[in-house]
Design an enzyme around this catalytic site. Structure first.
Site, short mmCIF file in Angstrom:
data_model
loop_
_atom_site.label_atom_id
_atom_site.label_comp_id
_atom_site.label_asym_id
_atom_site.label_seq_id
_atom_site.Cartn_x
_atom_site.Cartn_y
_atom_site.Cartn_z
N GLY A 172 2.66 -4.32 4.87
CA GLY A 172 1.99 -3.05 4.62
C GLY A 172 2.90 -1.86 4.85
CB ALA A 407 4.50 9.94 -29.57
#
Ligand code: HXC
Length: 516
Positions: A172, A407
């Site tokens: 973690g 795009a």
């Protein structure tokens, strides 16, 4: 003790603390080609500027014989100093002390500098080299990590947060660097993964080395977790120093600007010929960036990840800017999942910290195919669209060649609140390229022609001349001007100065819901 003796005593305590886990462990660190925490801080900060906090703080753990294993500072060196005269807060994990493992007090020290950095509006730089949660402490160290995560999130968008990984970063523990704005790793010496090779082997039966699973090259090129794979610890620190030179201290400041020795009216004649005659031929967009920014100095971020989109920092007339550019020499500069995520994150960073964005466009569209659709190119492509749309920073755009389809819309178009939008005479702004459009429009008719091939070629030329050019968009005002490529630098500098005091807002809300 008299005063002199007290001073001597303090000197001795300081000297002992400087040794961390002892000379033997320092030697081991050096033998691995790694620097110590203090050496890293010494290189990162301006000479003599480091002031340390909590040098004498120790852990409170009494289990597993830990009373006998107390080291002043408890494995993390924290404090503040300056980089090029500007204040930064730092913490450096000291692997020589219990493997740099994180205890309750270790976390308290990091939280203290993070709180001060937030309160005083200065960046935080974390130098990581740690075996993760201190096993002897258990839940306290997990609580400590979570206290840091919370601060990472609260500081996000308020102060720049930079991380460098010099050794292990596992479990973690990876999530604190992952929550920061930039992550630098060192090749062959640092690794980040949730679970190590042994666990991977037992769960998925995969054989994988540490380097393959979580090394610097992997994270810089495949996962995108890291922004730069440094050649050495020294190289990583130089990268951090340069990176921070482009950033403001906090979200209430403008980015630093410096004097500019590169004339703003410098022409770049070679740009008039850089676009190939053949619309499918590649060229290097970085050549355009280098020829327009101050002194050709472009600082690239995530160079090895999704290279079909270029992002990084540069200066125009001394002003810090973010650059986003399609790269025709990689997959024709197409937008795909990775490049959309890369661009979105970068634009959002710039927006957090008032850094104008200059966008160079040459993009044939989004990448088609099952791999992209199954991977969620719709959801992920929406990220870059979202980022440009919500950004209120100055946005200057130059279309050099293709701006096709969705795009076109996404790449800082006028419709997404682009401030100044230029196109070169070589620009092709259309729903799609001639090769795609003509068979759709004329396919049936072509079959009836004596020479279908020649017929389609004629239609392609016609399409190119009438549709795929910058003039239709300019007639609508979607393009502010069609500029001579050689004068791009001058036009960008002027555009940026025009919009530098821009005020733009978004509707009041708790936060938006970017498609994650
Ligand atoms: C306490 C630790 C430690 C740890 C290392 N040390 N990791 N002490 N807690 N997590 C100590 C070792 O005992 C040793 O002490 C010294 O640090 C150096 O470690 P070595 O093993 O000799 O070094 P090396 O061979 O380089 O191996 C480094 C290492 C390995 C790969 C990091 O030490 C290791 O696997 N450590 C455990 C990693 C781990 O599982 N951490 C927990 C992850 S889970 P001496 O006295 O001999 O010098 C986690 C949860 C976070 O972090 C959750 C947040 C939400």
């Amino acid at each position: 003790m008299n005063t002199i003796e007290r001073l001597e005593h303090l000197k001795k305590l300081r000297a002992d603390a400087q040794l961390g886990g002892g000379q033997k462990r320092i030697d081991k660190q050096h033998a691995l080609g790694r620097l110590t925490a203090r050496e890293r801080i010494g290189m990162l900060l301006d000479p003599g500027s480091f002031e340390e906090f909590d040098m004498f703080k120790t852990h409170r753990c009494t289990d597993f014989g830990m009373e006998k294993q107390k080291y002043p500072g408890d494995g993390v060196v924290t404090g503040h100093g300056t980089i090029d005269g500007r204040i930064v807060y730092v913490f450096a994990q000291d692997f020589t002390v219990l493997g740099g493992s994180l205890s309750e007090t270790f976390a308290e020290k990091i939280c203290k500098v993070m709180d001060l950095a937030m309160k005083n509006g200065a960046p935080v730089i974390g130098l990581n080299d740690s075996g993760g949660a201190r096993i002897q402490e258990g839940i306290e160290s997990l609580a400590g990590y979570t206290d840091i995560f919370l601060r990472n999130v609260m500081a996000s968008g308020v102060i720049p947060q930079l991380s460098a990984i010099f050794g292990p970063c596992a479990g973690g523990a990876v999530y604190s660097p992952a929550l920061t704005d930039f992550v630098v790793m060192v090749k062959n010496n640092s690794y980040m993964f949730l679970t190590g090779p042994k666990v991977v082997k037992s769960v998925t039966h995969e054989d994988v080395t540490v380097e393959e699973l979580g090394g610097a090259d992997m994270h810089a090129s495949r996962s995108g977790v890291s922004d730069y794979a440094a050649q050495s610890g020294v190289d990583a620190i130089a990268y951090l120093r340069k990176l921070i030179s482009f950033l403001p201290q906090n979200n209430m400041e403008n980015p630093p600007s410096c004097s500019c020795s590169d004339p703003i009216d410098r022409r770049a004649e070679e740009l008039n010929n850089i676009i190939p005659e053949n619309p499918n031929e590649a060229y290097d967009m970085k050549a355009i960036i280098h020829r327009t920014v101050d002194n050709g100095d472009f600082f690239e971020i995530k160079e090895a990840f999704a290279p079909n989109l270029i992002v990084g920092f540069a200066r125009y007339n001394g002003m810090s800017v973010g650059i986003v550019a399609n790269q025709p020499s990689h997959y024709s500069g197409v937008l795909d999942i990775d490049s959309s995520i890369k661009g979105a994150r970068f634009v959002r960073f710039c927006d957090c910290f008032n850094i104008p964005v200059v966008t160079f466009v040459d993009v044939p569209g989004f990448l088609p195919g099952t791999a992209q659709e199954y991977g969620g190119v719709i959801r992920n492509g929406a990220k870059i669209l979202y980022a440009y749309a919500e950004a209120t920073i100055p946005k200057v755009t130059v279309i050099t060649r293709k701006a096709y389809g969705g795009a076109y819309c996404v790449m800082s178009s006028k419709h997404l609140r682009g401030d100044i939008n230029y196109a070169w005479p070589t620009a092709e702004i259309a729903v799609m390229g001639a090769k795609g459009a003509v068979p759709i429009l004329y396919g049936r008719q072509a079959k009836k022609e004596a020479d279908p091939e020649a017929f389609l070629q004629d239609r392609e030329k016609e399409y190119q001349d009438t549709v795929a050019n910058p003039y239709v968009a300019a007639q609508r005002g979607y393009i502010d001007d069609i500029i001579e490529p050689a004068r791009t630098r001058t036009r960008i500098v002027r555009a940026l100065s025009l919009v530098q005091n821009k005020r733009d807002t978004n509707p009041m809300k708790k936060h938006g819901n970017i498609p994650l």
